[in-house]
Design an enzyme around this catalytic site. Structure first.
Site, PDB file in Angstrom:
ATOM      1  N   ASP A 154      46.859  40.445  48.673  1.00 31.29           N
ATOM      2  CA  ASP A 154      47.335  41.838  48.708  1.00 31.29           C
ATOM      3  C   ASP A 154      46.877  42.526  49.985  1.00 31.29           C
ATOM      4  O   ASP A 154      47.594  43.345  50.545  1.00 31.29           O
ATOM      5  CB  ASP A 154      46.741  42.680  47.554  1.00 31.29           C
ATOM      6  CG  ASP A 154      47.046  42.146  46.188  1.00 31.29           C
ATOM      7  OD1 ASP A 154      48.023  41.387  46.049  1.00 31.29           O
ATOM      8  OD2 ASP A 154      46.296  42.494  45.250  1.00 31.29           O
TER       9      ASP A 154
ATOM     10  N   ASP B 138      56.151  41.610  30.605  1.00 29.50           N
ATOM     11  CA  ASP B 138      55.046  42.415  31.123  1.00 29.50           C
ATOM     12  C   ASP B 138      55.625  43.551  31.967  1.00 29.50           C
ATOM     13  O   ASP B 138      55.693  43.437  33.188  1.00 29.50           O
ATOM     14  CB  ASP B 138      54.182  41.461  31.982  1.00 29.50           C
ATOM     15  CG  ASP B 138      52.746  41.901  32.102  1.00 29.50           C
ATOM     16  OD1 ASP B 138      52.347  42.835  31.405  1.00 29.50           O
ATOM     17  OD2 ASP B 138      52.015  41.277  32.906  1.00 29.50           O
TER      18      ASP B 138
ATOM     19  N   ASP C 185      42.559  46.238  31.984  1.00 33.79           N
ATOM     20  CA  ASP C 185      43.734  46.504  32.813  1.00 33.79           C
ATOM     21  C   ASP C 185      44.599  47.459  32.010  1.00 33.79           C
ATOM     22  O   ASP C 185      45.214  47.082  31.001  1.00 33.79           O
ATOM     23  CB  ASP C 185      44.488  45.202  33.148  1.00 33.79           C
ATOM     24  CG  ASP C 185      43.981  44.601  34.454  1.00 33.79           C
ATOM     25  OD1 ASP C 185      42.949  45.065  34.967  1.00 33.79           O
ATOM     26  OD2 ASP C 185      44.627  43.665  34.967  1.00 33.79           O
TER      27      ASP C 185
ATOM     28  N   HIS D  12      43.859  41.377  45.042  1.00 36.10           N
ATOM     29  CA  HIS D  12      43.918  39.925  45.265  1.00 36.10           C
ATOM     30  C   HIS D  12      43.775  39.717  46.778  1.00 36.10           C
ATOM     31  O   HIS D  12      44.228  40.562  47.560  1.00 36.10           O
ATOM     32  CB  HIS D  12      45.275  39.321  44.905  1.00 36.10           C
ATOM     33  CG  HIS D  12      45.735  39.533  43.501  1.00 36.10           C
ATOM     34  ND1 HIS D  12      46.320  40.694  43.083  1.00 36.10           N
ATOM     35  CD2 HIS D  12      45.740  38.702  42.441  1.00 36.10           C
ATOM     36  CE1 HIS D  12      46.655  40.574  41.800  1.00 36.10           C
ATOM     37  NE2 HIS D  12      46.318  39.385  41.379  1.00 36.10           N
TER      38      HIS D  12
ATOM     39  N   HIS E  43      49.380  42.611  27.934  1.00 36.71           N
ATOM     40  CA  HIS E  43      49.189  41.196  27.579  1.00 36.71           C
ATOM     41  C   HIS E  43      48.885  41.062  26.086  1.00 36.71           C
ATOM     42  O   HIS E  43      49.316  40.107  25.439  1.00 36.71           O
ATOM     43  CB  HIS E  43      48.049  40.573  28.380  1.00 36.71           C
ATOM     44  CG  HIS E  43      48.298  40.555  29.858  1.00 36.71           C
ATOM     45  ND1 HIS E  43      47.409  40.022  30.756  1.00 36.71           N
ATOM     46  CD2 HIS E  43      49.339  40.992  30.601  1.00 36.71           C
ATOM     47  CE1 HIS E  43      47.885  40.134  31.981  1.00 36.71           C
ATOM     48  NE2 HIS E  43      49.065  40.728  31.914  1.00 36.71           N
TER      49      HIS E  43
END
Ligand code: XLS
Ligand code: NI
Ligand code: NI
Length: 456
Positions: free
Chosen positions: A113, A316, A305, A110, A280
């Site tokens: 990050d 999660d 992912d 991101h 997810h």
């Protein structure tokens, strides 16, 4: 790819060298037991099948804090750094040292990050592009590539009511500034993809939410992103990463089927594909492999992912994947769908809060990579032995010829179909007949899977 690459003589993971394949009998914890990057499986190298990526956020940004306690990881790249930008520079050196020692070819990040948010949007952009320039040099020096980039449009308090779906236009516009810069950064780093995970694109209460409007705004935002990126020459793929909840109660990208409908409804299905996350899927009440197959069936499978949840925790937990059954089924579906093209297996996974040794980050990735290497080999056995795919094909074979094929091609009306059913079927297959009474053979197929598991 460079071996043991670290910058300026500063080593952040001392005592750990290049992680090598040593085979299943090795008792070296810092070696691959099953992942042998150059080994050919089904005519392609393991590393090219699996396209592993490290997630920057979990591996280098997370500090182990949770709602009940403070940081447990005291990263050496932060210690002694005078400014957040110095820490970001160190962190990137540490990240590339990690990628090359581990031998992964890809990473994902991101915007926030890799570079800290500044006092203004323009300072944030300046910070970002300073680190993008550094990443570009490190990518060139090491051969590590960007699997996908994304913007963090969920952490800052301004996004507490969403980004694209925020009720305040000003916030959506600020999100757009961040999005545009993150797309530019992804293009500059030759990213293969750009991901949207709608962290706060959802709602907590319908008492304060115009759901129809929010979904339209989300589609508008994604369309603008697509148009901008294409105009700038972006050739990669956009991904949507479905997740049903957390942080919001109801997220608009609930699961694969929901996202497929949304993309088709808004004409985005040519440019977008799905990035399926195992944990997810679990939160949505599905198996990981169901989500993969759903995306593949729609021709919209893109990337993964790779992680796992905890069957007894409803959140999660983002643990590293370990189950051979899960990785085998996942790789079977992925191979059937033609394998990865732009996508790959991104370890969106974190070590546990009490995994405080620097080597733990390596051990976690080694375990995940070995688990997928085994999964790949098992999937290849399923396909090359052929019994399971042949069984499935045979199961539907009555639709391959004659009236069955006519039905499948849309050449029968309901009246004609009903007549076939009553004429040919009822006498033989009516009340006491045999139609439909054939075994699904689930146990036989599960037993085969277990045989493939042990290489038989
Ligand atoms: C969070 C998501 C996130 C995305 C990237 O649950 O998995 O990490 O992958 O924004
Ligand atoms: Ni994710
Ligand atoms: Ni997640």
């Amino acid at each position: 790819m460079a071996d043991n690459f670290f910058v300026g003589g500063k080593e952040y993971f001392p005592g750990i060298g290049k992680i090598k394949y040593e085979g299943a009998k090795s008792d070296n914890p810092l070696a691959f037991k099953y992942y042998d990057p150059d080994k050919e499986v089904g005519g392609k190298k393991m590393k090219d099948h699996l396209r592993f990526a490290v997630a920057y956020w979990h591996s280098f940004c997370a500090d182990g804090s949770d709602p009940f306690g403070s940081a447990t990881f005291h990263h050496p790249w932060n210690a002694g750094a005078k400014t957040p930008m110095d820490a970001a520079q160190n962190k990137m050196d540490a990240a590339f040292e990690f990628f090359t020692k581990l031998g992964v070819e890809f990473y994902c990040f991101h915007d926030r990050d890799i570079a800290p948010e500044g006092e203004s949007p323009s300072e944030s952009e300046k910070n970002l592009f300073t680190l993008v320039a550094k990443a570009k040099k490190l990518q060139e020096a090491t051969g590590v590539k960007l699997l996908w980039g994304t913007a963090n449009l969920f952490s800052h308090p301004r996004f507490m009511n969403g980004a694209a779906t925020n009720p305040e236009f000003g916030v959506t516009a600020l999100a757009a500034a961040q999005l545009k810069a993150a797309i530019d950064a992804t293009i500059e780093l030759d990213g293969r993809g750009y991901t949207f995970w709608g962290g706060r694109e959802g709602y907590m209460s319908l008492l304060n939410t115009d759901l129809k409007r929010e979904k339209e705004h989300l589609a508008r935002f994604l369309t603008m992103a697509r148009d901008y990126a294409r105009k700038q020459g972006f050739k990669g793929v956009f991904y949507i990463e479905p997740k049903p909840m957390e942080p919001t109660k109801h997220q608009y990208d609930y699961d694969a089927e929901t996202v497929i409908g949304f993309l088709r409804c808004h004409g985005l299905d040519k440019d977008f594909r799905l990035n399926i996350e195992a944990n997810h899927a679990e939160l949505a009440g599905h198996d990981f492999v169901h989500e993969l197959e759903t995306a593949a069936a729609a021709g919209l499978f893109g990337s993964v992912d790779a992680n796992r949840g905890d069957p007894r925790n409803g959140w999660d937990t983002d643990q590293f994947p370990m189950s051979f059954h899960e990785t085998a089924m996942a790789m079977y579906v992925i191979l059937k769908a033609g394998g990865f093209t732009t996508g790959g297996l991104n370890f969106d996974a974190k070590i546990r809060r009490n995994s405080v040794d620097p080597s733990d980050l390596f051990l976690a990735h080694i375990g995940g990579m070995d688990a997928f290497a085994v999964g790949l080999e098992v999937a290849d056995r399923i396909i090359s032995d052929g019994k399971i795919p042949a069984f499935v094909k045979q199961r539907y074979s009555s639709f391959d010829t004659g009236d069955g094929a006519k039905f499948a091609k849309g050449e029968l009306t309901l009246e004609q179909l009903a007549k076939i059913g009553t004429d040919a079927g009822y006498e033989k297959n009516g009340k006491n007949g045999k139609a439909g009474v054939s075994s699904g053979k689930q146990e036989y197929l599960e037993n085969l899977l277990n045989q493939y598991m042990l290489g038989l």
